[in-house]
Design a protein around this motif. Sequence first.
Motif, PDB file in Angstrom:
ATOM      1  N   GLY A 288       0.830  -1.190   0.000  1.00 35.30           N
ATOM      2  CA  GLY A 288       0.000   0.000   0.000  1.00 35.30           C
ATOM      3  C   GLY A 288       0.864   1.239   0.000  1.00 35.30           C
ATOM      4  N   ASN A 289       0.289   2.372   0.336  1.00 33.45           N
ATOM      5  CA  ASN A 289       1.084   3.592   0.288  1.00 33.45           C
ATOM      6  C   ASN A 289       1.595   3.989   1.661  1.00 33.45           C
ATOM      7  OD1 ASN A 289      -0.877   5.123   1.711  1.00 33.45           O
ATOM      8  ND2 ASN A 289      -2.049   5.416  -0.176  1.00 33.45           N
ATOM      9  N   TRP A 290       2.328   5.060   1.682  1.00 33.18           N
ATOM     10  CA  TRP A 290       3.006   5.525   2.894  1.00 33.18           C
ATOM     11  C   TRP A 290       2.048   5.754   4.051  1.00 33.18           C
ATOM     12  CZ3 TRP A 290       7.877   6.307   4.707  1.00 33.18           C
ATOM     13  CH2 TRP A 290       8.027   7.168   5.800  1.00 33.18           C
ATOM     14  N   ARG A 291       0.960   6.488   3.813  1.00 32.18           N
ATOM     15  CA  ARG A 291       0.037   6.830   4.898  1.00 32.18           C
ATOM     16  C   ARG A 291      -0.564   5.572   5.516  1.00 32.18           C
ATOM     17  NH1 ARG A 291      -2.178  11.753   5.710  1.00 32.18           N
ATOM     18  NH2 ARG A 291      -1.879  12.367   3.526  1.00 32.18           N
ATOM     19  N   ASP A 292      -0.934   4.609   4.684  1.00 35.51           N
ATOM     20  CA  ASP A 292      -1.517   3.362   5.202  1.00 35.51           C
ATOM     21  C   ASP A 292      -0.509   2.613   6.065  1.00 35.51           C
ATOM     22  OD1 ASP A 292      -3.832   3.925   3.840  1.00 35.51           O
ATOM     23  OD2 ASP A 292      -3.311   2.678   2.095  1.00 35.51           O
ATOM     24  N   PHE A 293       0.737   2.581   5.610  1.00 34.32           N
ATOM     25  CA  PHE A 293       1.751   1.841   6.352  1.00 34.32           C
ATOM     26  C   PHE A 293       2.063   2.502   7.690  1.00 34.32           C
ATOM     27  CE2 PHE A 293       6.333   0.593   6.948  1.00 34.32           C
ATOM     28  CZ  PHE A 293       6.045  -0.689   7.385  1.00 34.32           C
ATOM     29  N   VAL A 294       2.159   3.830   7.689  1.00 30.36           N
ATOM     30  CA  VAL A 294       2.419   4.546   8.937  1.00 30.36           C
ATOM     31  C   VAL A 294       1.286   4.307   9.932  1.00 30.36           C
ATOM     32  CG1 VAL A 294       2.614   6.841   9.975  1.00 30.36           C
ATOM     33  CG2 VAL A 294       3.879   6.301   7.880  1.00 30.36           C
ATOM     34  N   GLU A 295       0.058   4.286   9.443  1.00 27.26           N
ATOM     35  CA  GLU A 295      -1.079   4.013  10.308  1.00 27.26           C
ATOM     36  C   GLU A 295      -0.998   2.601  10.878  1.00 27.26           C
ATOM     37  OE1 GLU A 295      -4.394   3.906  12.528  1.00 27.26           O
ATOM     38  OE2 GLU A 295      -3.420   5.695  11.692  1.00 27.26           O
ATOM     39  N   GLN A 296      -0.566   1.666  10.049  1.00 27.97           N
ATOM     40  CA  GLN A 296      -0.424   0.280  10.500  1.00 27.97           C
ATOM     41  C   GLN A 296       0.650   0.169  11.584  1.00 27.97           C
ATOM     42  OE1 GLN A 296       1.082  -3.948   8.647  1.00 27.97           O
ATOM     43  NE2 GLN A 296       0.143  -2.514   7.255  1.00 27.97           N
ATOM     44  N   LEU A 297       1.754   0.886  11.420  1.00 30.81           N
ATOM     45  CA  LEU A 297       2.811   0.877  12.430  1.00 30.81           C
ATOM     46  C   LEU A 297       2.282   1.368  13.778  1.00 30.81           C
ATOM     47  CD1 LEU A 297       5.866   2.335  10.463  1.00 30.81           C
ATOM     48  CD2 LEU A 297       5.577  -0.009  11.257  1.00 30.81           C
ATOM     49  N   SER A 298       1.447   2.397  13.732  1.00 34.97           N
ATOM     50  CA  SER A 298       0.911   2.963  14.962  1.00 34.97           C
ATOM     51  C   SER A 298      -0.132   2.063  15.601  1.00 34.97           C
ATOM     52  CB  SER A 298       0.311   4.339  14.660  1.00 34.97           C
ATOM     53  OG  SER A 298      -0.265   4.887  15.824  1.00 34.97           O
ATOM     54  N   SER A 299      -1.088   1.599  14.811  1.00 32.21           N
ATOM     55  CA  SER A 299      -2.198   0.817  15.374  1.00 32.21           C
ATOM     56  C   SER A 299      -1.752  -0.547  15.877  1.00 32.21           C
ATOM     57  CB  SER A 299      -3.305   0.650  14.323  1.00 32.21           C
ATOM     58  OG  SER A 299      -2.820  -0.046  13.184  1.00 32.21           O
ATOM     59  N   SER A 300      -0.705  -1.098  15.293  1.00 37.30           N
ATOM     60  CA  SER A 300      -0.227  -2.421  15.708  1.00 37.30           C
ATOM     61  C   SER A 300       0.560  -2.378  17.013  1.00 37.30           C
ATOM     62  CB  SER A 300       0.664  -3.016  14.618  1.00 37.30           C
ATOM     63  OG  SER A 300       1.863  -2.263  14.493  1.00 37.30           O
ATOM     64  N   GLY A 301       1.048  -1.201  17.386  1.00 42.54           N
ATOM     65  CA  GLY A 301       1.878  -1.082  18.577  1.00 42.54           C
ATOM     66  C   GLY A 301       3.364  -1.147  18.286  1.00 42.54           C
ATOM     67  N   PHE A 302       3.729  -1.365  17.012  1.00 43.95           N
ATOM     68  CA  PHE A 302       5.149  -1.478  16.659  1.00 43.95           C
ATOM     69  C   PHE A 302       5.887  -0.179  16.946  1.00 43.95           C
ATOM     70  CE2 PHE A 302       8.894  -1.352  14.040  1.00 43.95           C
ATOM     71  CZ  PHE A 302       9.375  -2.655  14.055  1.00 43.95           C
ATOM     72  N   SER A 303       5.309   0.935  16.506  1.00 47.23           N
ATOM     73  CA  SER A 303       5.980   2.229  16.706  1.00 47.23           C
ATOM     74  C   SER A 303       6.200   2.509  18.177  1.00 47.23           C
ATOM     75  CB  SER A 303       5.138   3.352  16.083  1.00 47.23           C
ATOM     76  OG  SER A 303       5.121   3.253  14.683  1.00 47.23           O
ATOM     77  N   ARG A 304       5.207   2.222  19.003  1.00 45.87           N
ATOM     78  CA  ARG A 304       5.322   2.483  20.436  1.00 45.87           C
ATOM     79  C   ARG A 304       6.407   1.605  21.070  1.00 45.87           C
ATOM     80  NH1 ARG A 304       0.581   1.705  21.494  1.00 45.87           N
ATOM     81  NH2 ARG A 304       0.634  -0.442  22.239  1.00 45.87           N
ATOM     82  N   ALA A 305       6.425   0.310  20.696  1.00 44.40           N
ATOM     83  CA  ALA A 305       7.409  -0.610  21.266  1.00 44.40           C
ATOM     84  C   ALA A 305       8.826  -0.197  20.886  1.00 44.40           C
ATOM     85  CB  ALA A 305       7.125  -2.036  20.791  1.00 44.40           C
ATOM     86  N   LEU A 306       9.027   0.172  19.628  1.00 43.67           N
ATOM     87  CA  LEU A 306      10.359   0.576  19.190  1.00 43.67           C
ATOM     88  C   LEU A 306      10.762   1.900  19.838  1.00 43.67           C
ATOM     89  CD1 LEU A 306      12.772   0.014  17.293  1.00 43.67           C
ATOM     90  CD2 LEU A 306      11.624   1.431  15.586  1.00 43.67           C
TER      91      LEU A 306
END
Length: 806
Positions: A288-306
Amino acid sequence: MDRFPASRNAGFAETDPDRGGVERQGGTGRTTTAVAFALHWAATNGRPILLVDADLEAPGISYLFEAFAGHPKTSLEDLIALAHAEETEGAPETTQFVAERLRDHLLPGNIFVLPLRRDIAELASSSIRPEHLSTPERPFALADLLSGVAAHLGVAGIVVDVRAGLVPIGVNLAMDPNVSPIFVTTLADQSIKATTGFVSFLAREFRRNGAAPRRPLLVVNRVPVLFRQTGTDKKLTEPLTIELLNSLVSDASVEIGAGEDLFASALDIQPFIQVDVPELPDIQVPTGNWRDFVEQLSSSGFSRALANGSEEFVATELSFGALPDPYMPDAPNPAVADGRQALSAFANQLIAAENVQGAVPRPLVTQPLRALASRYKSEVPIAIAEGAKGTGKTLAARFIVSKGNWREVAADLVGGDNAISAAVVPITASIQSSAVLQKEVDDARDAVAAKLGFGKPLNIFETTSYLKEKLQSNLTESNWVSVWLDVIAWSAGYKAKIEGAGEAFFDVLRTGSTSIVAVFEGLEELYSSVVDPGVELAMRALLISLPQKLRSELRRPIGMIAFVRRDTVEAAIRQNLDQFRREYAAFALTWTEDDVLELAAWLASQSRAIPDLWDADFQNLSSAERASKLEPLWGTKLGPDDKPGQRTREAYTATWIVAVLSDLRGRLVPRDLVRLLASAAAVSPEGDEIALYAGRLLTPRSLRTAVESTSTSKVEETEEEIGELKPAFAKFKSQADELAVPLSQEVVDKLGLTDIELAALIRHGIIFGDKPPYEVPELFRRGLGLKHAGARRSVVNLYNRARKRP
């Protein structure tokens, strides 16, 4: 990820930004990590980040960019080709041209993206490769080019997504001494082995070139929760972490004197920073595109954990403090000297909490005290607070007694006025060398007795004498329960000196709908050693049988809080010790690294040395934020702070403080910090230090000097309080400055240490290990006059394992 630190670059922006890049074995989540890290860095810094796609095989970031923003206007391959054609050193026209094109590449999240190539569908790469730019004079030309582009853009730093392995671009970036690499792996055997091999290769190359590596970040992705709970993750990553340790910490055999610092540099304390990202089923391969991927990083908890795990890396390896241009040290501040004097006086007073004059200070409310006050609101507390000497038992007990009523205690510690009302009665206390505390206890008893309408209570001297006498009486555990109940009743003024008063005391309290909380502290003053006759049964009755008795009573009219030293608990409870500790684990006076840093801020504020350094919200700060906030107290590093283009290898002060005070089991004693700061604050800056360190209260020299006196006092205090250690300590002192750590069997034999003495030294945390060679915590090493010989890897490894221990 690698990052490129700031450096002066005439003709361009004020400074080049930090550089950052990602190295990984394929399939580990490298691109996911690169994007998430760049977003976190941008958010933390408040400025954009340049994200570079340098993965020649799978340019995932380029695909994301094109799907969101369309055909790119410039690329990494363009930068390399144009720079190769430009004859001017540094390719200034090229970097400016590419930077201008990149201004249209700003994506949500404040990220500039430099794709691999403009036509991502073209499989063939340019014939001009990054390595073609390098010359003997400019071996890291690609990094310099990227820094030039980033300077024109005004970004805070650069993240380069590059595949690990022996490919030229990856090796060149990783070998750049101005790059802090981030290695990304999973727990898969192939991934661990590949990353370990790459780290080993880099270490050999650094040694061959006589260069010093930067402190890396290790990101372990997709860690199953079960693996973390069972420790399987640590076993799987052990080969890699050992290789990192071996690569970054010198194996040179160096002898360090008894008065010298073992932890001289950042790598000697924490060679790398590790973050474990849990297995997150919602994370998919970047599509998908950038915005979708960034949203996925946030909603999954990956961004917070990292972000949570990498905050220290960003704060230390990728940041500089705000500096004027040109850089000039701060002007001396006369108020700083007054602040040092205030801190020294206040900290000295707190070293022995039983001798604090005037109003009893409110202790720093750490999690154990918070748990004690929160858990017991509807009923009186029945709790054991176990802690080593110097963990705040006396100050906490004095504070609780000074409030007079449990409702007031709870309100002060956690807020609210809904806790049960119960008079606080001190039963035992550390009065041996404190007339102040002795009077406080007697006054508190008199107040309770008057409020309850009883007669004159037994005073604390009489109580202590009575209990010492009973220790010689060969009593059973059941007898001791009666003794403790009688002493509680007598301390409240009920039928003082009449045996059997304790049992009747329950009915009297129930009839009057009254409750009390008995506070026990300073129990160790009742005996010389935990192995003395009668001690085991007396303490077991207090710690096990008495709480059981109090819980069984209707309406629970009597509660108790016992502040007990760790060795007393271990001597009294021979069976089911782990079960006992689990029951009271929430109240154990253990101090974390974050607690110790908060205590430093609290001391600076309470002493009025730096009044606004600490407030109630300090406890909510991350470790990196705490370290940053403490810079006015002791700076960032044990030396001049880093400047653009100039980074020192000195240890970070906050990390060094913890390392010096650690017992190699991850245990910290707040009294050691209080004593260290008291001694350091008594040392005034001299010569160049006055201007160089004008912005901090304590200089590096003052802190290093304070370790010596803190170590000596630590040994003297331990010897005085734990009698069974005296023979062993005498043997060490008889050969001071002659023997070295780690303690080999030969050294043990030379000292003449017996098996009993060795067991005591291990039990009390003086030496570490099941068999020779034994390591010794830094405070005890220096206080006992022991040198350190051989490589530092052993003690560094032990220290870092202790930090990771839950």
